[in-house]
Design an enzyme around this catalytic site. Structure first.
Site, short mmCIF file in Angstrom:
data_model
loop_
_atom_site.label_atom_id
_atom_site.label_comp_id
_atom_site.label_asym_id
_atom_site.label_seq_id
_atom_site.Cartn_x
_atom_site.Cartn_y
_atom_site.Cartn_z
N ARG A 42 -5.86 -2.33 9.03
CA ARG A 42 -5.95 -3.79 8.88
C ARG A 42 -6.10 -4.48 10.22
O ARG A 42 -7.18 -4.48 10.78
CB ARG A 42 -4.74 -4.31 8.11
CG ARG A 42 -5.08 -5.53 7.30
CD ARG A 42 -3.92 -5.99 6.48
NE ARG A 42 -3.96 -5.50 5.12
CZ ARG A 42 -2.90 -5.36 4.35
NH1 ARG A 42 -1.71 -5.64 4.83
NH2 ARG A 42 -3.03 -4.94 3.11
N ASN A 72 -24.84 14.51 24.14
CA ASN A 72 -25.96 14.08 23.32
C ASN A 72 -25.51 13.47 22.00
O ASN A 72 -26.31 12.95 21.24
CB ASN A 72 -26.88 15.28 23.02
CG ASN A 72 -27.53 15.74 24.29
OD1 ASN A 72 -27.85 14.93 25.15
ND2 ASN A 72 -27.71 17.04 24.42
N THR A 81 4.25 2.71 5.55
CA THR A 81 2.87 2.24 5.71
C THR A 81 2.13 3.17 6.66
O THR A 81 2.71 3.60 7.66
CB THR A 81 2.80 0.79 6.25
OG1 THR A 81 1.45 0.52 6.67
CG2 THR A 81 3.72 0.54 7.43
N HIS A 109 -9.85 4.89 1.48
CA HIS A 109 -8.54 5.22 0.90
C HIS A 109 -8.18 6.70 0.96
O HIS A 109 -7.04 7.06 0.65
CB HIS A 109 -8.46 4.70 -0.53
CG HIS A 109 -8.29 3.21 -0.58
ND1 HIS A 109 -9.34 2.35 -0.39
CD2 HIS A 109 -7.19 2.44 -0.74
CE1 HIS A 109 -8.90 1.10 -0.44
NE2 HIS A 109 -7.60 1.12 -0.65
N GLY A 152 0.83 -1.21 0.00
CA GLY A 152 0.00 0.00 0.00
C GLY A 152 0.86 1.25 0.00
O GLY A 152 1.83 1.34 0.74
N ARG A 180 1.12 -5.31 -5.35
CA ARG A 180 1.33 -6.47 -4.47
C ARG A 180 1.50 -7.65 -5.42
O ARG A 180 0.58 -8.02 -6.13
CB ARG A 180 0.13 -6.66 -3.54
CG ARG A 180 0.00 -5.55 -2.50
CD ARG A 180 -1.04 -5.87 -1.44
NE ARG A 180 -0.97 -4.93 -0.33
CZ ARG A 180 -1.79 -3.90 -0.14
NH1 ARG A 180 -2.75 -3.68 -0.98
NH2 ARG A 180 -1.65 -3.10 0.90
N ARG A 209 -26.37 12.53 17.16
CA ARG A 209 -26.23 11.15 16.68
C ARG A 209 -24.99 10.47 17.25
O ARG A 209 -24.06 11.13 17.74
CB ARG A 209 -26.11 11.15 15.15
CG ARG A 209 -27.43 11.35 14.49
CD ARG A 209 -27.30 11.44 12.99
NE ARG A 209 -28.63 11.39 12.37
CZ ARG A 209 -28.93 11.89 11.19
NH1 ARG A 209 -28.01 12.52 10.48
NH2 ARG A 209 -30.14 11.77 10.72
N ASP A 268 2.42 -0.46 11.88
CA ASP A 268 2.38 -1.78 12.52
C ASP A 268 3.69 -2.55 12.39
O ASP A 268 3.69 -3.78 12.45
CB ASP A 268 1.22 -2.60 11.95
CG ASP A 268 1.33 -2.80 10.45
OD1 ASP A 268 2.16 -2.12 9.81
OD2 ASP A 268 0.59 -3.62 9.90
N ARG A 305 -25.14 6.37 12.89
CA ARG A 305 -24.68 6.53 11.52
C ARG A 305 -23.25 5.99 11.40
O ARG A 305 -22.51 5.92 12.40
CB ARG A 305 -24.65 8.01 11.11
CG ARG A 305 -26.01 8.64 10.95
CD ARG A 305 -26.76 8.07 9.74
NE ARG A 305 -28.02 8.75 9.51
CZ ARG A 305 -29.17 8.48 10.13
NH1 ARG A 305 -29.21 7.54 11.06
NH2 ARG A 305 -30.28 9.15 9.82
N ASP A 353 -0.14 2.26 8.55
CA ASP A 353 -0.65 1.47 9.69
C ASP A 353 0.22 1.57 10.95
O ASP A 353 -0.24 1.23 12.03
CB ASP A 353 -0.76 -0.01 9.32
CG ASP A 353 -1.76 -0.27 8.21
OD1 ASP A 353 -2.46 0.68 7.82
OD2 ASP A 353 -1.82 -1.41 7.74
N GLY A 371 5.68 -2.15 3.63
CA GLY A 371 5.27 -2.66 4.94
C GLY A 371 5.65 -4.10 5.15
O GLY A 371 6.63 -4.58 4.55
N ASP A 372 4.87 -4.81 5.95
CA ASP A 372 5.27 -6.17 6.33
C ASP A 372 5.36 -7.13 5.14
O ASP A 372 6.27 -7.96 5.08
CB ASP A 372 4.36 -6.74 7.44
CG ASP A 372 2.89 -6.60 7.14
OD1 ASP A 372 2.53 -6.03 6.10
OD2 ASP A 372 2.09 -7.07 7.96
O1 F6P Z 1 -1.45 -1.72 4.78
C1 F6P Z 1 -1.92 -0.50 4.41
C2 F6P Z 1 -3.40 -0.52 4.16
O2 F6P Z 1 -3.81 0.79 3.86
C3 F6P Z 1 -4.25 -1.12 5.29
O3 F6P Z 1 -4.49 -0.21 6.33
C4 F6P Z 1 -5.48 -1.52 4.56
O4 F6P Z 1 -6.17 -2.54 5.25
C5 F6P Z 1 -4.94 -2.01 3.25
O5 F6P Z 1 -3.72 -1.35 3.04
C6 F6P Z 1 -5.85 -1.77 2.07
O6 F6P Z 1 -5.27 -2.30 0.94
P1 F6P Z 1 -5.79 -2.07 -0.53
O7 F6P Z 1 -5.43 -0.68 -0.95
O8 F6P Z 1 -5.08 -3.09 -1.35
O9 F6P Z 1 -7.28 -2.24 -0.50
#
Ligand code: F6P
Length: 327
Positions: free
Chosen positions: A176, A219, A130, A257, A15, A76, A167, A134, A251, A132, A106-107
């Site tokens: 993720r 509220n 990334t 994205h 990503g 990917r 609301r 993570d 809601r 995330d 990322g990972d």
């Molecule tokens: O790993 C980065 C990330 O943005 C995650 O937070 C998310 O779940 C995933 O990529 C979404 O991937 P894609 O753009 O392939 O839908």
């Protein structure tokens, strides 16, 4: 073992994250500054296999530091997960006389890098790109700060309508299987709560929220939810809430994205620049198969195996702070 690195290849994979361009710029310019040649590999490992590789010069990275996304494109690659795909990738590395790789992602990116480096004995340095946050062994990742800012800007806007209509909003954020974006955007936007996958495995957080009387003094409410099967996502929680507490006007907003785009924050540009320069320094020192991290504002080298270990946990104490501040 040290050997002279004359040519590096650079790619972005997985990503995209704001600040990746600043990282590409820093890697390219630091390499050139050190007398190395730079080969830009388009579309991540997919492009390495497809031979989408071109020479990069300092002007190729002009005027990109302020842009989100990645000028190298990203993908990917399923093929890179096969030995046959990695063999083709390595043939292209030989063809272009690439001595070392810098991979930004990322990972998934580092999992691929670790296997590739083991099979073909090529030095690879990773940069954590990334939203995330993570990855283990680094306080922050390139793109995380910008994504947090994007989220809080959106939540501020949603709060206007939430309070006008009194609301309850469930706002779903990315991440993720990691709750960093949810927890810290909740803290920064003054939300009632963050529902995160790490904690959902231990406690029913929606139940806990209701038991704690989350709406005692208000509220309207905002609850930030990390996207994940474990939490059920914002839609899953809203469904439950409508059944269990029909008195609330519920809601859902899924930010999606939008969180990955936009001009990188100053912090992301700075860490991307520092990490990009550090990647080339690491190669000069003979480092290989490590991710560049930042801990307590110092550059550190983190073996890929540790970076992708999947045990970077959100701080439970900070969840308590969030709960305390939302009374
Ligand atoms: O790993 C980065 C990330 O943005 C995650 O937070 C998310 O779940 C995933 O990529 C979404 O991937 P894609 O753009 O392939 O839908």
């Amino acid at each position: 073992m040290r050997y002279e690195i004359k040519t590096i290849g650079v790619l972005t994979s997985g990503g995209d994250a704001p600040g990746m361009n600043a990282a590409i710029r820093a890697v390219t310019r630091t390499a050139i500054h050190n007398g190395m040649r730079v080969k830009a590999i388009y579309r991540g490992y997919k492009g390495l296999i497809a031979d989408e590789i071109v020479d990069f010069h300092t002007e190729n990275v002009s005027n990109i530091i302020q842009h989100g996304g990645t000028i190298l494109k990203t993908a990917r690659s399923q093929e890179f997960q096969t030995p046959e795909g990695r063999q083709i990738a390595f043939n292209n590395i030989l063809k272009h006389q690439i001595d070392a790789l810098v991979v930004i992602g990322g990972d998934g990116t580092f999992t691929g890098a670790r296997i590739f480096a083991q099979e073909y004995n090529i030095p690879i340095i990773g940069l954590p790109g990334t939203i995330d946050n993570d990855l283990c062994g680094t306080d922050t990742t390139i793109g995380y700060d910008t994504a947090l800012n994007t989220i809080i800007n959106a939540v501020d806007k949603i709060r206007d309508t939430a309070s006008s209509h009194e609301r309850l909003f469930f706002i779903e954020v990315m991440g993720r299987d990691a709750g960093f974006l949810a927890l810290y955007s909740a803290m920064a936007s003054g939300a009632e709560a963050a529902i995160i996958p790490e904690r959902e495995t231990k406690v029913d957080q929606l139940d806990e929220l209701i038991r704690n009387g989350f709406r005692k003094s208000k509220n309207s409410s905002i609850v930030i939810v990390a996207e994940s099967e474990v939490t059920g996502g914002a839609n899953g929680l809203a469904e439950r809430m409508r059944i269990e507490h029909p008195e609330y006007d519920v809601r859902v907003t899924i930010l999606g994205h939008i969180q990955r785009g936009g001009s990188p924050s100053a912090q992301d540009r700075i860490i991307a620049s520092r990490m990009g320069a550090a990647a080339i320094e690491a190669l000069k020192e003979g480092q290989r198969n490590v991710m560049i991290g930042i801990i307590n504002d110092e550059i550190v080298y983190v073996p890929f195996t540790k970076a992708i270990k999947d045990d970077k946990n959100v701080d439970e104490e900070e969840l308590k702070v969030l709960q305390m501040l939302s009374i």
